[in-house]
Design an enzyme around this catalytic site. Structure first.
Site, PDB file in Angstrom:
ATOM      1  N   LYS A  37       0.921  -1.064   0.009  1.00 16.50           N
ATOM      2  CA  LYS A  37       0.054  -0.034   0.124  1.00 16.50           C
ATOM      3  C   LYS A  37       1.023   1.152  -0.027  1.00 16.50           C
ATOM      4  CE  LYS A  37      -3.575   2.246   2.144  1.00 16.50           C
ATOM      5  NZ  LYS A  37      -5.150   2.373   1.673  1.00 16.50           N
ATOM      6  N   ASP A  53      -4.485  -0.968   7.480  1.00 10.51           N
ATOM      7  CA  ASP A  53      -4.750  -1.631   6.349  1.00 10.51           C
ATOM      8  C   ASP A  53      -3.569  -2.735   5.825  1.00 10.51           C
ATOM      9  OD1 ASP A  53      -7.010  -0.310   5.684  1.00 10.51           O
ATOM     10  OD2 ASP A  53      -6.581   0.687   3.999  1.00 10.51           O
ATOM     11  N   ILE A 116      -5.304   4.133  -2.601  1.00 14.42           N
ATOM     12  CA  ILE A 116      -5.898   4.974  -1.565  1.00 14.42           C
ATOM     13  C   ILE A 116      -6.979   5.762  -2.060  1.00 14.42           C
ATOM     14  CG2 ILE A 116      -3.900   6.852  -1.734  1.00 14.42           C
ATOM     15  CD1 ILE A 116      -4.243   7.348   1.340  1.00 14.42           C
ATOM     16  N   LEU A 205     -21.877  -8.748   5.073  1.00 19.54           N
ATOM     17  CA  LEU A 205     -21.717  -9.946   6.036  1.00 19.54           C
ATOM     18  C   LEU A 205     -21.930  -9.127   7.522  1.00 19.54           C
ATOM     19  CD1 LEU A 205     -18.189 -11.684   4.899  1.00 19.54           C
ATOM     20  CD2 LEU A 205     -20.600 -12.070   4.250  1.00 19.54           C
TER      21      LEU A 205
HETATM   22  N1  LIG Z   1     -19.142  -6.931   2.461  1.00 19.55           N
HETATM   23  C1  LIG Z   1     -18.639  -6.589   3.667  1.00 19.55           C
HETATM   24  N2  LIG Z   1     -19.904  -6.876   4.506  1.00 19.55           N
HETATM   25  C2  LIG Z   1     -19.653  -6.243   5.768  1.00 19.55           C
HETATM   26  N3  LIG Z   1     -18.449  -5.516   5.958  1.00 19.55           N
HETATM   27  C3  LIG Z   1     -17.882  -5.152   4.969  1.00 19.55           C
HETATM   28  C4  LIG Z   1     -17.893  -5.574   3.709  1.00 19.55           C
HETATM   29  N4  LIG Z   1     -16.912  -5.148   3.067  1.00 19.55           N
HETATM   30  C5  LIG Z   1     -16.023  -4.454   3.904  1.00 19.55           C
HETATM   31  N5  LIG Z   1     -16.512  -4.295   4.934  1.00 19.55           N
HETATM   32  C6  LIG Z   1     -15.945  -3.640   6.226  1.00 19.55           C
HETATM   33  O1  LIG Z   1     -16.243  -2.108   5.840  1.00 19.55           O
HETATM   34  C7  LIG Z   1     -15.173  -1.361   6.449  1.00 19.55           C
HETATM   35  C8  LIG Z   1     -14.386  -0.717   5.104  1.00 19.55           C
HETATM   36  O2  LIG Z   1     -13.734  -1.868   4.209  1.00 19.55           O
HETATM   37  P1  LIG Z   1     -12.353  -1.670   3.793  1.00 19.55           P
HETATM   38  O3  LIG Z   1     -11.380  -1.063   4.864  1.00 19.55           O
HETATM   39  O4  LIG Z   1     -11.982  -3.004   3.095  1.00 19.55           O
HETATM   40  O5  LIG Z   1     -12.533  -0.426   2.611  1.00 19.55           O
HETATM   41  P2  LIG Z   1     -11.261   0.567   1.954  1.00 19.55           P
HETATM   42  O6  LIG Z   1     -11.915   0.858   0.418  1.00 19.55           O
HETATM   43  O7  LIG Z   1     -10.155  -0.287   1.991  1.00 19.55           O
HETATM   44  O8  LIG Z   1     -11.199   1.771   2.976  1.00 19.55           O
HETATM   45  P3  LIG Z   1      -9.925   2.840   2.971  1.00 19.55           P
HETATM   46  O9  LIG Z   1     -10.328   3.736   1.779  1.00 19.55           O
HETATM   47  O10 LIG Z   1     -10.034   3.295   4.399  1.00 19.55           O
HETATM   48  O11 LIG Z   1      -8.854   2.181   2.683  1.00 19.55           O
HETATM   49  C9  LIG Z   1     -14.100  -2.349   6.864  1.00 19.55           C
HETATM   50  O12 LIG Z   1     -14.375  -2.287   8.513  1.00 19.55           O
HETATM   51  C10 LIG Z   1     -14.522  -3.714   6.449  1.00 19.55           C
HETATM   52  O13 LIG Z   1     -14.420  -4.728   7.474  1.00 19.55           O
HETATM   53 MG   LIG Z   2      -8.167   0.202   2.881  1.00 14.88          MG
END
Ligand SMILES: Nc1ncnc2c1ncn2[C@@H]1O[C@H](COP(=O)(O)OP(=O)(O)OP(=O)(O)O)[C@@H](O)[C@H]1O
Ligand SMILES: [Mg+2]
Length: 228
Positions: A37, A53, A116, A205
């Protein structure tokens, strides 16, 4: 050099979750997968990697490469790398990022890179995530959500990628907000409107679990086709 860049239509859409799911399944099938990352911004973790992350991704891939390679730029401010660097008086060196990427690529079969924010998240004045994807010459997947507004964000993201000639393998719809569009309609319409395949759709989920998430991705997508 095999790599896959995981970007999204916005922040908090599921990049880390999808990237970790893919890393987990590649690792399970015996592939030596590295993770990266390049830019992370946010609250500094007290233990392990500064970025949460990075901890999730490293655990999923079961690797522990030095933080200085997997996350060359961490800013303890929840903003864009551009703004954080300005606020902290840090000079961002893109050549350093590409060097770290090449180094990791030499020691692993495949590198998964989490972006990001979205593709236009600014890094330098005239340099955004989309320029980094281009410089890394990586295949890309776009994670999108099912919430209202996703059509606009997804079409804009795909159009930018087309204009910049970024090779996008397809879309992954993460239905983490179960109040959004009916998934079958979204799959049908996004694939026509963007001219890109919807690789898979992931359900909400109630209790997020990486092994289940990973299984759901691999049951719908032949991951080997995303990486070359
Ligand atoms: N399908 C899903 N069902 C339930 N919770 C989810 C699901 N997908 C992601 N999440 C939850 O949503 C939140 C955000 O997901 P994630 O961190 O993967 O997003 P991101 O795009 O990487 O965010 P960032 O921009 O901060 O890097 C996390 O807490 C993750 O566990
Ligand atoms: Mg992320």
């Amino acid at each position: 050099m095999k790599s896959l860049f995981v970007t999204a239509t916005d922040t908090d859409i599921g990049k880390t979750s999808v990237c970790a799911g893919i890393a987990h399944s590649l690792k399970k099938s015996g592939i030596d997968v590295g993770i990266m990352k390049p830019f992370a911004c946010g609250v500094k973790q007290k233990t392990g990697f500064s970025s949460k992350d990075l901890s999730i991704l490293s655990n999923a891939a079961n690797v522990c490469d030095p933080e200085e390679f997997v996350n060359p730029f961490f800013f303890p401010i929840p903003t864009s790398p551009y703004t954080a660097a300005k606020n902290l008086g840090v000079k961002i060196d893109i050549k350093h990022v590409t060097k770290c990427f090449r180094k990791l690529n030499k020691i692993h079969d495949i590198i998964l890179v989490e972006g990001i924010g979205g593709i236009m998240t600014p890094i330098l004045k005239d340099y955004a995530i989309i320029d980094l994807i281009k410089d890394l010459n990586a295949n890309t997947i776009i994670v999108t959500s099912s919430k209202m507004g996703t059509m606009n964000h997804t079409i804009m993201t795909c159009n930018m990628c087309k204009n910049m000639k970024i090779p996008v393998k397809g879309l992954i719809i993460n239905n983490f907000d179960s109040t959004g569009y009916p998934i079958s309609e979204l799959e049908r319409d996004l694939s026509v409107l963007t001219n890109l395949p919807v690789l898979c759709s992931l359900p909400h989920l109630t209790k997020f679990n990486l092994a289940d998430f990973s299984e759901m991705i691999t049951s719908q997508v032949d991951i080997s086709t995303l990486i070359n």
